[in-house]
Write an enzyme that holds these catalytic residues in place. Structure first.
Site, PDB file in Angstrom:
ATOM      1  N   HIS A  22       0.946  -1.117  -0.043  1.00  0.00           N
ATOM      2  CA  HIS A  22      -0.020  -0.087   0.022  1.00  0.00           C
ATOM      3  C   HIS A  22       0.865   1.139  -0.149  1.00  0.00           C
ATOM      4  O   HIS A  22       0.523   2.309  -0.743  1.00  0.00           O
ATOM      5  CB  HIS A  22      -0.819  -0.103   1.367  1.00  0.00           C
ATOM      6  CG  HIS A  22      -1.681   1.117   1.372  1.00  0.00           C
ATOM      7  ND1 HIS A  22      -3.089   1.320   1.250  1.00  0.00           N
ATOM      8  CD2 HIS A  22      -1.544   2.434   1.888  1.00  0.00           C
ATOM      9  CE1 HIS A  22      -3.471   2.358   1.506  1.00  0.00           C
ATOM     10  NE2 HIS A  22      -2.608   3.214   1.790  1.00  0.00           N
ATOM     11  N   GLU A  23       1.682   1.245   0.790  1.00  0.00           N
ATOM     12  CA  GLU A  23       2.582   2.453   0.899  1.00  0.00           C
ATOM     13  C   GLU A  23       3.524   2.552  -0.200  1.00  0.00           C
ATOM     14  O   GLU A  23       3.812   3.419  -0.643  1.00  0.00           O
ATOM     15  CB  GLU A  23       3.545   2.403   2.180  1.00  0.00           C
ATOM     16  CG  GLU A  23       2.786   2.655   3.590  1.00  0.00           C
ATOM     17  CD  GLU A  23       2.230   3.865   3.729  1.00  0.00           C
ATOM     18  OE1 GLU A  23       2.447   4.953   3.226  1.00  0.00           O
ATOM     19  OE2 GLU A  23       1.013   3.987   4.239  1.00  0.00           O
ATOM     20  N   HIS A  26       1.991   4.358  -3.311  1.00  0.00           N
ATOM     21  CA  HIS A  26       1.882   5.728  -3.172  1.00  0.00           C
ATOM     22  C   HIS A  26       3.215   6.386  -3.622  1.00  0.00           C
ATOM     23  O   HIS A  26       3.216   7.388  -4.468  1.00  0.00           O
ATOM     24  CB  HIS A  26       1.889   6.189  -1.730  1.00  0.00           C
ATOM     25  CG  HIS A  26       0.639   6.093  -1.112  1.00  0.00           C
ATOM     26  ND1 HIS A  26      -0.729   6.370  -1.674  1.00  0.00           N
ATOM     27  CD2 HIS A  26       0.043   5.381  -0.072  1.00  0.00           C
ATOM     28  CE1 HIS A  26      -1.719   6.032  -1.034  1.00  0.00           C
ATOM     29  NE2 HIS A  26      -1.386   5.424   0.119  1.00  0.00           N
TER      30      HIS A  26
END
Length: 219
Positions: A22-23, A26
């Site tokens: 998820h990170e 980004h």
């Protein structure tokens, strides 16, 4: 304790992947739109050690699982990694590109939920064996944690991804006012969590997503 160890073993990989990818997503999308901050910090990587937050990635999820297992009580299983540094001012079109950077994390959780769903279907339709049940449980855990992170992060509360998506979509004046809520976002989440309102909001959405996923994938 004996019953807790197998549960932690089943959940460890899905939680780690869900939070760290998820990170990383980004950072990858931020680089695509012109901000190399995460790349220069070495955060666009699949190496989980670069993303692990000792509290958010390990202690909080493990604590929730322990409470649920030992006492039959607990809340929504969630956690967080070290936030990937993004300098929105360095994006080529900061307000518009913010949407894609913010949406990247939940989108990756959606993809992982689908991947775990496919694994669940494969395990469910395979001949029973020593690894069938653990595979089913791990796949179910993968669906659950990614559904939780996707839905939670899409809530329109800054600094969650949904809040930043809202800032990107709102007219400039409203976006500026809405963005000023960011320092209060985490306290708001804590209040919603401890009052039970967060669960009331999230559980129907998570259940609906899981039902849709099982219908589409046929398991």
């Amino acid at each position: 304790m004996d019953s807790l160890i197998p549960i932690l073993a089943i959940w460890a990989l899905p939680v780690l992947l869900a939070i760290t990818l998820h990170e990383a997503a980004h950072g990858y999308v931020a680089r695509h739109f012109g901000d190399p901050t995460a790349d220069l910090a070495g955060r666009i990587t699949l190496n989980p050690l670069k993303h692990i937050d000792p509290v958010g990635t390990i202690l909080v999820p493990a604590g929730i699982l322990a409470l649920t297992t030992l006492f039959g009580a607990g809340g929504i299983l969630f956690g967080w990694a070290k936030p990937v540094p993004v300098n929105f001012g360095r994006l080529r079109n900061p307000k518009a590109d913010m949407l894609w950077v913010a949406a990247a994390g939940p989108f990756v959780n959606l993809l992982m939920a689908v991947a775990w769903g496919l694994l669940f279907r494969i395990a469910a339709t395979s001949e029973p064996g020593a690894y069938t049940l653990p595979m089913l449980k791990m796949a179910d855990a993968g669906i659950q944690i990614n559904a939780v992170l996707m839905v939670l992060n899409l809530l329109p509360i800054p600094p969650l991804d949904g809040g930043r998506i809202a800032v990107s979509l709102l007219p400039n004046r409203l976006a500026w006012r809405f963005a000023r809520l960011e320092p209060y976002g985490f306290p708001i989440l804590l209040v919603l969590l401890f009052t039970g309102i967060l669960g009331t909001i999230l559980w129907p959405l998570i259940a609906g997503f899981r039902y849709l996923l099982s219908t589409v994938l046929g398991f």
